[in-house]
Write a protein that holds these residues in place. Structure first.
Motif, PDB file in Angstrom:
ATOM      1  N   CYS A   1       0.865  -1.518   0.371  1.00  0.00           N
ATOM      2  CA  CYS A   1       0.242  -0.073   0.160  1.00  0.00           C
ATOM      3  C   CYS A   1       1.358   0.830  -0.325  1.00  0.00           C
ATOM      4  O   CYS A   1       0.690   2.443  -0.268  1.00  0.00           O
TER       5      CYS A   1
ATOM      6  N   CYS B   1      -1.764  -7.991  -0.716  1.00  0.00           N
ATOM      7  CA  CYS B   1      -0.169  -7.508   0.427  1.00  0.00           C
ATOM      8  C   CYS B   1       0.994  -8.050   0.295  1.00  0.00           C
ATOM      9  O   CYS B   1       1.814  -7.691   0.696  1.00  0.00           O
TER      10      CYS B   1
ATOM     11  N   CYS C   1       5.297  -7.474   1.717  1.00  0.00           N
ATOM     12  CA  CYS C   1       4.671  -6.557   2.490  1.00  0.00           C
ATOM     13  C   CYS C   1       4.842  -7.477   4.109  1.00  0.00           C
ATOM     14  O   CYS C   1       5.214  -6.966   5.250  1.00  0.00           O
TER      15      CYS C   1
HETATM   16  S1  SF4 Z   1      -0.068  -5.709   5.135  1.00  0.00           S
HETATM   17 FE1  SF4 Z   1       1.594  -3.834   4.253  1.00  0.00          FE
HETATM   18  S2  SF4 Z   1       0.546  -4.172   2.267  1.00  0.00           S
HETATM   19 FE2  SF4 Z   1      -1.198  -4.527   3.639  1.00  0.00          FE
HETATM   20  S3  SF4 Z   1      -2.418  -2.707   4.389  1.00  0.00           S
HETATM   21 FE3  SF4 Z   1      -0.552  -3.620   5.697  1.00  0.00          FE
HETATM   22  S4  SF4 Z   1       0.578  -2.141   5.415  1.00  0.00           S
HETATM   23 FE4  SF4 Z   1      -0.280  -2.575   3.573  1.00  0.00          FE
END
Ligand code: SF4
Lengths: 474, 204
Positions: free
Chosen positions: A348, A408, A411
């Motif tokens: 994100c 995601c 991440c």
């Molecule tokens: S897991 Fe990573 S990509 Fe997904 S919302 Fe959380 S920070 Fe953002």
């Protein structure tokens, strides 16, 4: 009337019940929901016999533990599959719109809110996710909440909040080539620390912020939480309106004209005061890269790993030593030249179309080093579709990057995209905590351009060198 | 929610700064759809060796921390993700309170929502506690936290005052349900919605 900041205007407009010294009851315009932090909240509603008060102000998607591989296959992990199925069931039962795996609108919750035109100036936006701060790029007050609060918002469309303090972070001047939004925010965190903005809402101002695209502003606001801030905000301007106009859920016709008129009045008034102010000269910045296990452990790509012996306090020395041990680094090592095994472009923070364009620009005509496994994970299905329309997928594939489905992904490695123990990764995500991308995995955070440069060279490099050679060649 | 009025218990000293929620409860354990079952996974990567046996050097596995109900930690405790699984795991493990020089905002709120009292003491006071706990050795170190009096004390004479927002203090003391309180504002919420909906339709 006393001059007010952007934050104060948004806050004041949402107070349902003034509360004197205590916390205020605030109205929530938009509640975003994902599969990991919501099941217990829906369960709580069911147990208490409560309903979702405003289902049409609630939007759900699946992102955290979905596979980025073949979507025709069922989710391999049974508990992940249960979580995804539970959200579908809850969405149906409570009448909430869900962008599920089959929907063309699916994607990371902080990518789809903006691209659908749901996230808009002046709103209060919450989600059971700390990176909700992303949506502040639109001049909204957007912050992460816990699951108990998710249940509270579902049941009441309100949130109880103590008023945070305000902090202005002004980026003066314009950054040079090869230095972008990610570098601005990493430099800020390096400067003030991961608890530097605790209890504050940051408003980003200055020429460097005005010059950013919406995607860039989202990158900056996204990582406000890594500086400890409650939220990050940017006052809406023509860039904001141009981004929103015509989006699926943005107002249209007269409602659009009226909305833009309202949004123009949100800008911080001349003479309004912040509780704290930080000024950073963007023109001075180099590409940033993290070397440790906290986003504050950041330095210029031209820098070196610090020496714990030089730390000011025993506690700091201890934490530096621990970080270096985990990262497999020695004090004084130059960051440039450090070999990487994996490269992750997505999340994100940097999984939007602009990020992929920036990455593709560096990847074009180059090859990923044979020692590196590199993947590109678009932030949403829409991002993926636009990128494919523009031929970015071809550029990545030709260069040897894997082109995957949105989520995601690496991440946080809740799906199968994880690092092995000791693997070193150049990542465009937002957290380099121990084990974040897989137990024993070593994460270096950086911009998309820097990550591609690392993929191509097989080691951390200063992307400005690559850009220079492009300029000479062309 | 379980009320918190006064609690006496042994401390576990975790002398580390910036303990993030990814360490408190790693992501592979976030897939449960219940509020329970997280205790055994608390601090998983630090707490267990690769083969699943307890890591002997990890602070919570030391004899001095056996049966601990109060966690004492370094600054910026609970930074990172908003996962409420972190306080759930801490609570299920047996902790009733956490003492630290500072907490991340979301984590602090999540603790209060779950009857897990976050206590902010100064860095000097927390370091003093670390020293006293160290001196107590395997026998362990007992602390009493009195929310009503906003005071932390120990039999050896340690004493400190702490601040907490009156609203949070009341909720914790009485174990109140925040949703129930908000629903009493029905008339205010409905009135707010009437104005907002009109504004968004462009008819205001
Ligand atoms: S897991 Fe990573 S990509 Fe997904 S919302 Fe959380 S920070 Fe953002």
């Amino acid at each position: 009337m006393t001059p007010r900041t952007l934050f104060e205007k948004v806050w004041d407009a949402h107070v349902v019940k003034p509360s004197g010294d205590g916390p205020a009851l605030l109205y929530v315009d938009l509640h975003l929901v994902h599969e990991v932090t919501s099941p217990q909240a829906f369960d709580g509603l069911r147990l208490a016999g409560r309903r979702v008060r405003r289902p049409e102000r609630t939007t759900a998607t699946v992102d955290h533990n979905v596979s980025t591989g073949d979507r025709a296959l069922p989710i391999a992990d049974a508990t992940s599959a249960t979580q995804v199925a539970t959200l579908s069931r809850n969405a149906r039962e409570f009448g909430v719109e869900l962008f599920d795996l089959d929907s063309p609108g699916q994607g990371i919750v902080h990518v789809i809110g903006p691209e659908l035109g749901l996230s808009r100036p002046g709103m209060i936006i919450v989600c059971g996710d700390s990176h909700t701060s992303t949506h502040g790029a639109f001049g909204a007050l957007a912050f992460g909440i816990g699951t108990s609060e998710v249940e509270h918002v579902l049941a009441t469309q309100c949130i109880v909040q103590s008023r945070p303090r305000t902090m202005e972070v002004r980026f003066e001047g314009l950054p040079g080539a090869g230095v972008g939004a990610k570098d601005l925010v990493l430099a800020l965190i390096a400067r003030i620390g991961t608890a530097g903005a605790t209890g504050h809402v940051i408003e980003y101002t200055g020429a460097a912020i005005r010059a950013l695209s919406m995607e860039g502003r989202m990158t900056v606001c996204n990582m406000s939480i890594e500086a400890g801030a409650r939220a990050g905000m940017v006052a809406p301007d023509e860039t904001t309106f141009a981004y929103l106009e015509g989006r699926d859920r943005a107002p249209a016709g007269d409602a659009w004209t009226a909305a833009v008129c309202r949004w123009r009045s949100l800008d911080t008034d001349p003479g309004a005061r912040y509780d704290r102010e930080i000024v950073i000269d963007a023109a001075d910045l180099s590409p940033q890269v993290t070397w440790g296990t906290s986003p504050g452990m950041t330095t210029d790509i031209t820098g070196r790993v610090p020496d714990p012996a030089a730390a000011a306090t025993a506690a700091e020395r201890e934490s530096l030593t621990r970080a270096l041990e985990y990262m497999g680094l020695r004090a004084g090592t130059q960051l440039e030249g450090l070999a990487v095994d994996r490269v992750f472009i997505g999340s994100c923070t940097n999984g939007r179309i602009e990020d992929l364009r920036e990455a593709a620009e560096v990847a074009r005509g180059r090859r990923v080093a044979s020692t590196v496994r590199a993947m590109v994970v678009p932030g949403s299905k829409r991002v993926k579709a636009v990128a494919e329309r523009e031929g970015l997928d071809r550029i990545f594939a030709d260069a040897g990057f894997e082109w995957r489905n949105p989520g995601c992904s690496m991440c946080l490695g809740m799906n199968e995209d994880i690092l092995g123990p000791g693997e070193r990764c150049a990542s465009t995500s937002n957290r380099n905590f121990e084990g974040r991308q897989g137990r024993g995995g070593r994460t270096h955070l950086m911009s998309p351009a820097m990550a591609v440069a690392a993929a191509v060279e097989g080691r951390l490099v200063d992307v400005r060198q690559l850009l220079k050679s492009v300029a000479i060649l062309s | 929610m379980q009320p918190f009025v006064r609690h006496t218990g042994r401390i576990a000293a975790l002398q580390r700064a910036n303990v993030d929620t990814d360490q408190i409860i790693p992501k592979q354990f976030l897939k449960r759809v219940e509020r329970t079952g997280f205790g055994p996974s608390l601090f998983y990567d630090w707490r267990y060796l690769g083969d699943g046996r307890p890591h002997p050097a990890f602070e919570l596995n030391r004899p001095s921390a056996r049966g601990a109900t109060i966690l004492v930690a370094g600054p910026n405790f609970g930074c990172g993700s908003s996962r409420e699984h972190a306080p759930w795991a801490l609570g299920e493990y047996g902790f009733r309170a956490i003492v630290a020089p500072s907490f991340a905002d979301i984590f602090y709120g999540n603790c209060c929502q779950n009857g897990l009292l976050p206590v902010v003491l100064s860095e000097t006071e927390v370091n003093d506690l670390f020293r006293r706990a160290e001196a107590a050795g395997d026998a362990g170190y007992q602390l009493t936290i009195d929310l009503e009096a906003q005071r932390v004390s120990a039999p050896d004479g340690f004493t400190a005052r702490f601040d907490i927002e009156p609203y949070r203090r009341d909720m914790l003391l009485q174990g109140l349900d925040e949703i129930g309180l908000t629903l009493r504002e029905e008339a205010n919420i409905t009135e707010f919605e009437r104005r907002l909906d009109a504004l968004e339709r462009g008819s205001a």
